[in-house]
Design a protein around this motif. Structure first.
Motif, PDB file in Angstrom:
ATOM      1  N   SER A  83       0.871  -1.176   0.000  1.00 37.19           N
ATOM      2  CA  SER A  83       0.000   0.000   0.000  1.00 37.19           C
ATOM      3  C   SER A  83       0.906   1.224   0.000  1.00 37.19           C
ATOM      4  N   LEU A  84       0.359   2.359  -0.392  1.00 34.00           N
ATOM      5  CA  LEU A  84       1.153   3.574  -0.528  1.00 34.00           C
ATOM      6  C   LEU A  84       0.668   4.662   0.420  1.00 34.00           C
ATOM      7  N   THR A  85       1.607   5.448   0.935  1.00 34.50           N
ATOM      8  CA  THR A  85       1.295   6.646   1.689  1.00 34.50           C
ATOM      9  C   THR A  85       1.573   7.831   0.766  1.00 34.50           C
ATOM     10  N   CYS A  86       0.616   8.761   0.677  1.00 32.84           N
ATOM     11  CA  CYS A  86       0.748   9.856  -0.289  1.00 32.84           C
ATOM     12  C   CYS A  86       0.388  11.200   0.328  1.00 32.84           C
ATOM     13  N   GLU A  87       0.935  12.238  -0.272  1.00 28.76           N
ATOM     14  CA  GLU A  87       0.472  13.595  -0.011  1.00 28.76           C
ATOM     15  C   GLU A  87      -0.538  13.924  -1.101  1.00 28.76           C
ATOM     16  N   GLY A  88      -1.659  14.493  -0.709  1.00 30.48           N
ATOM     17  CA  GLY A  88      -2.703  14.786  -1.682  1.00 30.48           C
ATOM     18  C   GLY A  88      -2.306  15.870  -2.671  1.00 30.48           C
ATOM     19  N   ALA A  89      -2.841  15.759  -3.865  1.00 30.08           N
ATOM     20  CA  ALA A  89      -2.631  16.771  -4.901  1.00 30.08           C
ATOM     21  C   ALA A  89      -3.979  17.426  -5.203  1.00 30.08           C
ATOM     22  N   GLU A  90      -3.925  18.589  -5.815  1.00 30.86           N
ATOM     23  CA  GLU A  90      -5.153  19.329  -6.113  1.00 30.86           C
ATOM     24  C   GLU A  90      -6.043  18.600  -7.114  1.00 30.86           C
ATOM     25  N   SER A  91      -5.425  17.809  -7.996  1.00 30.06           N
ATOM     26  CA  SER A  91      -6.212  17.089  -9.000  1.00 30.06           C
ATOM     27  C   SER A  91      -5.432  15.850  -9.433  1.00 30.06           C
ATOM     28  N   CYS A  92      -6.111  14.959 -10.134  1.00 37.12           N
ATOM     29  CA  CYS A  92      -5.454  13.760 -10.663  1.00 37.12           C
ATOM     30  C   CYS A  92      -4.338  14.143 -11.639  1.00 37.12           C
TER      31      CYS A  92
END
Length: 196
Positions: A83-92
């Motif tokens: 599984s991945l841990t991510c920082e959110g982005a404004e859009s795909c």
């Protein structure tokens, strides 16, 4: 036999609610890789070197295959995947691999691990802080133990009240954790202020 001690934990969602008592398992022993290999070789009739080699190779191969994006099914042992841990982005469209901050191994227990509660026996023991304070008093020839002082010292200390832990030991994010034992949340003082 699983040793456990009891502590109080407040409801993080409702601070007004009275704390409730929970159990935490206490490991009787840290079993090293060598001891575990010896144990397997005694039970399975295989040479210790063979067992050690297979287990070492299994770990290396698991990492290799997981990094290739595969899910590994190990029957009774369980399933492993990434599984991945991510920082959110404004859009795909603006999301890139730079938003990925961590790669985690997920383990789902197999059949042999699913129903441990049905086979487990439990034994209530004093917290490790209480045990250490009693031993210290006994060695000093004292007839009483100041548990309140020991508990307060343990809560303000930066050392693990349960003794040394294995930094590679995984933690369950669904369980309450203590910053002294590698977790992220703060465990409030258990019953009477003891940590575990």
């Amino acid at each position: 036999m699983i040793n456990y001690s009891v502590f109080l934990l407040p409801n993080q969602m409702n601070k007004e609610e009275a704390p409730k008592a929970y159990a935490r398992a206490q490991a009787k022993e840290v079993m090293t890789f060598r001891k575990f290999v010896d144990h397997i070789s005694e039970h399975g009739g295989h040479k210790r070197g063979q067992v050690k080699g297979v287990l070492s190779d299994m770990c290396s191969c698991l990492v290799e295959q997981l990094l290739e994006g595969k899910k590994i099914l190990l029957d009774e042992l369980g399933d492993f995947w990434i599984s991945l841990t991510c920082e959110g982005a404004e859009s795909c469209e603006t999301f890139t691999s730079k938003n990925i901050t961590g790669v985690n191994i997920v383990f789902t227990p197999g059949d042999d691990f699913q129903n441990l509660i049905n086979s487990a026996e439990f034994n209530l023991v004093a917290s490790r802080i209480t045990q250490a304070a009693s031993l210290k008093a006994e060695k000093a020839g004292e007839s009483t133990v100041d548990l309140a002082a020991a508990k307060n010292k343990g809560n303000s200390s930066t050392t693990d009240p349960n003794g040394p832990t294995d930094p590679s030991e995984p933690t369950d994010p669904s369980e309450p954790t203590d910053p002294d034992t590698g977790g992220g949340a703060t465990i409030p003082d258990p019953i009477g202020g003891e940590n575990q």
